[in-house]
Every structure is written in C-alpha cells, then in structure tokens.
Scaffold this active site. Structure first.
Site, short mmCIF file in Angstrom:
data_model
loop_
_atom_site.label_atom_id
_atom_site.label_comp_id
_atom_site.label_asym_id
_atom_site.label_seq_id
_atom_site.Cartn_x
_atom_site.Cartn_y
_atom_site.Cartn_z
N ARG A 177 -11.35 -11.02 -1.72
CA ARG A 177 -10.44 -9.87 -1.80
C ARG A 177 -10.87 -8.84 -2.84
NH1 ARG A 177 -10.23 -11.88 1.98
NH2 ARG A 177 -8.60 -13.08 2.98
N SER A 225 0.20 -10.07 0.81
CA SER A 225 0.16 -11.05 -0.29
C SER A 225 0.09 -10.33 -1.63
CB SER A 225 -1.06 -11.95 -0.16
OG SER A 225 -0.93 -12.73 1.00
N GLU A 297 -3.32 -9.60 -6.24
CA GLU A 297 -4.14 -9.03 -5.17
C GLU A 297 -3.73 -7.56 -4.98
OE1 GLU A 297 -4.74 -11.40 -1.63
OE2 GLU A 297 -4.72 -9.59 -0.39
C1 LIG Z 1 2.31 -7.03 6.35
C2 LIG Z 1 0.97 -7.05 5.63
C3 LIG Z 1 0.04 -8.04 5.92
C4 LIG Z 1 -1.20 -8.08 5.26
N1 LIG Z 1 -2.09 -9.06 5.58
C5 LIG Z 1 -3.31 -9.09 4.99
C6 LIG Z 1 -4.28 -10.10 5.32
O1 LIG Z 1 -4.06 -10.96 6.17
N2 LIG Z 1 -5.47 -10.07 4.69
C7 LIG Z 1 -5.78 -9.12 3.76
O2 LIG Z 1 -6.90 -9.15 3.22
N3 LIG Z 1 -4.88 -8.16 3.42
C8 LIG Z 1 -3.68 -8.11 4.00
N4 LIG Z 1 -2.77 -7.14 3.68
C9 LIG Z 1 -3.11 -6.16 2.60
C10 LIG Z 1 -3.74 -4.85 3.10
O3 LIG Z 1 -3.36 -4.56 4.43
C11 LIG Z 1 -5.28 -4.87 3.02
O4 LIG Z 1 -5.72 -5.09 1.70
C12 LIG Z 1 -5.84 -3.54 3.55
O5 LIG Z 1 -7.18 -3.67 3.90
C13 LIG Z 1 -5.69 -2.38 2.56
O6 LIG Z 1 -6.07 -1.19 3.20
P1 LIG Z 1 -5.36 0.19 2.91
O7 LIG Z 1 -6.05 1.23 3.69
O8 LIG Z 1 -3.91 0.08 3.13
O9 LIG Z 1 -5.67 0.33 1.35
P2 LIG Z 1 -4.70 0.96 0.25
O10 LIG Z 1 -3.55 0.07 0.05
O11 LIG Z 1 -4.44 2.37 0.57
O12 LIG Z 1 -5.65 0.89 -1.03
C14 LIG Z 1 -6.01 -0.36 -1.60
C15 LIG Z 1 -7.03 -0.08 -2.72
O13 LIG Z 1 -8.22 0.45 -2.14
C16 LIG Z 1 -8.48 1.78 -2.63
N5 LIG Z 1 -8.91 2.57 -1.46
C17 LIG Z 1 -8.26 2.73 -0.28
N6 LIG Z 1 -8.99 3.50 0.55
C18 LIG Z 1 -10.11 3.84 -0.13
C19 LIG Z 1 -11.26 4.64 0.18
N7 LIG Z 1 -11.42 5.24 1.36
N8 LIG Z 1 -12.21 4.78 -0.77
C20 LIG Z 1 -12.10 4.19 -1.99
N9 LIG Z 1 -11.03 3.43 -2.35
C21 LIG Z 1 -10.06 3.26 -1.42
C22 LIG Z 1 -7.16 2.27 -3.23
O14 LIG Z 1 -7.38 3.21 -4.27
C23 LIG Z 1 -6.55 0.96 -3.73
O15 LIG Z 1 -7.11 0.62 -4.99
C24 LIG Z 1 -1.52 -7.08 4.30
C25 LIG Z 1 -0.58 -6.06 4.02
C26 LIG Z 1 0.65 -6.04 4.68
C27 LIG Z 1 1.62 -4.93 4.37
#
Ligand SMILES: Cc1cc2nc3c(=O)[nH]c(=O)nc-3n(C[C@H](O)[C@H](O)[C@H](O)COP(=O)(O)OP(=O)(O)OC[C@H]3O[C@@H](n4cnc5c(N)ncnc54)[C@H](O)[C@@H]3O)c2cc1C
Length: 310
Positions: A177, A225, A297
């Site tokens: 992660r 998580s 996380e």
């Molecule tokens: C219901 C639910 C279930 C989930 N299940 C899982 C799972 O099974 N496995 C898992 O690993 N995660 C899970 N997640 C967490 C999340 O979905 C993942 O970590 C996802 O990949 C985050 O992507 P995001 O675009 O929403 O990132 P964001 O939340 O927007 O950002 C996360 C981090 O990445 C940085 N970031 C985002 N985009 C960029 C970019 N383009 N360039 C540079 N930095 C960037 C942000 O600054 C921040 O620090 C879950 C979340 C929810 C709400």
C-alpha cells in the site's frame, strides 16, 4: 486570492474553482476548502499549474477520487489538482494489445472492466477499489492478490516547477500500500497485462464484487481500510480492532463500522476531528491490548498537505 484564480484560469484549459469545499471530492464527504481547485484537461495543464505554483510559492496537492484521504476541517491552503474527467483516457502502445497507457484520472473499476472485456488479466480483481489510476499507483492499491506494482511498467509524472518525467516501474519502491511516489503529479501509467479468457475474468469480477457487497459498509461514506494490516501479525488490522472491542465505537459523527472494524464511517455530519479522535482511541486500545502500533493507510491531509506516513 482573486489574482490567484484569474492567473490560474488564464493558464489552464480545464476548470478552476476558487475557495472550493473539498468534502464533495472525497468519499468521506469530509474536508474544508482549498484556495483553488483545478481539473486539468491535459499534461500541459498540470505543467502550467505546477509552474504557476512554483513562481507564486503556493502549495499544491494532487487528488484522484479522494477515496483514501481524510482532509482537515480547515481545508488545504493551496491548489488542489484533481485528476478525473479529462484525464480518463486509454491508449494502446506500439500496437501491442497487452500494453496500455492510461490517464491518471481513469477510475480503477472502469479499467478493471475494460481489461477483462479485452481479455487482459492483471488489474481486473481491483474492480471494487473505488479510486483513480493515479491514486492507485501512488498507494500501490490492491485486492484479491493483485496490486498495481505487478502490472505498472512506467509512470509519467510532472514534478515541481513543471518538469515532465517517465519513471520505469522497476525504479519505483513498491511496498504494501505504498509506492514511495511523492512530491509529483502522476499523469499516466503504462501497464503490461497478460492474456486471459474474458469469460473467466468476468466471473472473477462478479465473485469479487459479491464478496465486497457482503463485507463493506457501502451505505456510509468512508475511505476503505483506515489502517494497514500489521506486518508480522497473524491478525489483520480489522481483527485486532474487533478483538479490542472497538466495533461500533462512536465519537461525534464518526464510528468504527459494526460491519468491518477497519472501516471508520461517517454516520452523517462527521468532521475530520471526529474521525481522528476515533483513530486515536482505536490505536491506543489496540496497542494496550496487543502491543501493536497500527499504521495508517488513509492519507491525512492538513492545511499544509498530505503526509505519506499519515
Ligand atoms: C469503499 C472503499 C473500498 C476500498 N477498498 C480498497 C481495497 O480493496 N484495496 C485498496 O488498496 N484500497 C482500497 N480503498 C482505498 C482507495 O480506494 C485506494 O487507495 C485508491 O486507489 C485511492 O485512489 P484515489 O484516486 O481515490 O486517491 P486519493 O484518495 O485521491 O489520493 C490518495 C493519495 O494519493 C495521492 N494522489 C492521488 N492521485 C494522484 C496523482 N495523480 N498523482 C500524485 N499523487 C496522487 C493523493 O495526494 C493522496 O496522498 C477503498 C476505499 C473505499 C472508499
């Protein structure tokens, strides 16, 4: 402030919003305003924003779907670069059907389904991970034995001041992660998939979605998580929190989900302060009970930015 928005707006093609509340850009539905929010339409837009922020000494923060962040109630004192619509494209590379270059704003579930339909295996099991490709790469998101590190061959980034660079996947410090990628905006990722039978891949997708439906509190805003599963423990973070009797713990509008103990949900009107208070109580109780310090996380974002280590 007006100057900031007008200057930004004159330099980028995508929309620029001023004093924009961030709660609507997170799955937690929590977070105060950013000084400005830009939705880039291209890498050139990202370059222009980072050049501007460098010249004007303004902080910036990349954001995808906001599904792994907890944004402070006071918001973020800078420019949020929100990669979503406009950065959600797919292109084949060198006419090799197994190599796709994908925009950072592409939703991971959409990519999972598109690859499965095309008979490509590697990311399809992440169909229930509700983020973007950019966020997925940065977090090295994963599910059901697949994670971004296994298929990402290259990452295109824009660094401070607007420098464009491509990082080979083998140079990324992939961990559980985490990718170690910080201080840049990911604009695209190149994936190398492996061939698979679309019918089999689709069956896996249906199975994984059904599994998620049973164990995820989809009825309440959350960030997935909250804690990483601890290394060297045979119990998951959720099992430890449950074992410490914390399921259902509620502070203000934030609650340890009665369904899944590693989820802290927004029961309605929760603030970042409420969620942090629950996080603190859970950590304290688990440490007391098991001697294990739970690592975050979820990325905590305060007015100055995001700390990759929580
Ligand atoms: C219901 C639910 C279930 C989930 N299940 C899982 C799972 O099974 N496995 C898992 O690993 N995660 C899970 N997640 C967490 C999340 O979905 C993942 O970590 C996802 O990949 C985050 O992507 P995001 O675009 O929403 O990132 P964001 O939340 O927007 O950002 C996360 C981090 O990445 C940085 N970031 C985002 N985009 C960029 C970019 N383009 N360039 C540079 N930095 C960037 C942000 O600054 C921040 O620090 C879950 C979340 C929810 C709400």
């Amino acid at each position: 402030m007006k100057w900031l928005v007008e200057t930004l707006a004159s330099r980028v093609a995508g929309p620029v919003r001023f004093d924009e509340p961030l709660a609507q850009y997170t799955t937690y539905r929590i977070g105060g305003p950013a000084r400005a929010l830009v939705v880039p339409r291209s890498t050139e837009d990202v370059v222009a924003v980072l050049q501007f922020c460098n010249e004007a000494a303004v902080r910036w923060l990349p954001l995808g779907l906001g599904s792994n962040v907890l944004i402070d109630d006071a918001g973020f004192d800078g420019v949020v670069i929100r990669l979503g619509k406009g950065s959600d494209w797919i292109e084949e590379v060198d006419e090799d059907p197994e190599i796709w270059r994908v925009g950072a704003g592409m939703p991971t579930p959409r990519l999972a389904r598109s690859t499965a339909r095309a008979g490509l295996s590697g990311i399809h099991r992440l169909v229930g991970v509700p983020g973007t490709v950019g966020g997925g790469v940065v977090m090295n998101s994963g599910a059901h034995g697949q994670e971004f590190s296994q298929t990402v061959a290259k990452v295109d980034v824009v660094g401070p001041g607007g420098t464009v660079e491509t990082i080979p996947g083998s140079d990324v410090t992939w961990r559980y992660r985490d990718s170690g990628i910080a201080g840049v905006v990911v604009t695209a990722a190149t994936f190398r998939f492996t061939p698979g039978d679309p019918a089999v891949l689709n069956r896996e997708i249906q199975r994984n979605l059904a599994w998620r439906k049973k164990g995820t509190p989809f009825d309440k805003p959350c960030c997935g998580s909250v804690f990483r599963n601890p290394r060297g423990s045979d119990r998951s973070a959720g099992q430890l929190i449950d074992g410490a009797g914390m399921k259902g713990l509620r502070i203000g509008g934030a609650q340890v989900s009665p369904l899944h103990a590693n989820y802290i949900v927004n029961t309605g009107g929760a603030t970042a302060t409420d969620v942090k208070a629950v996080i603190g109580t859970v950590r304290e109780k688990v440490e007391k009970e098991y001697g294990i310090e739970l690592e975050l996380e979820v990325r905590i974002v305060d007015q100055r930015g995001s700390d990759p280590d929580g």
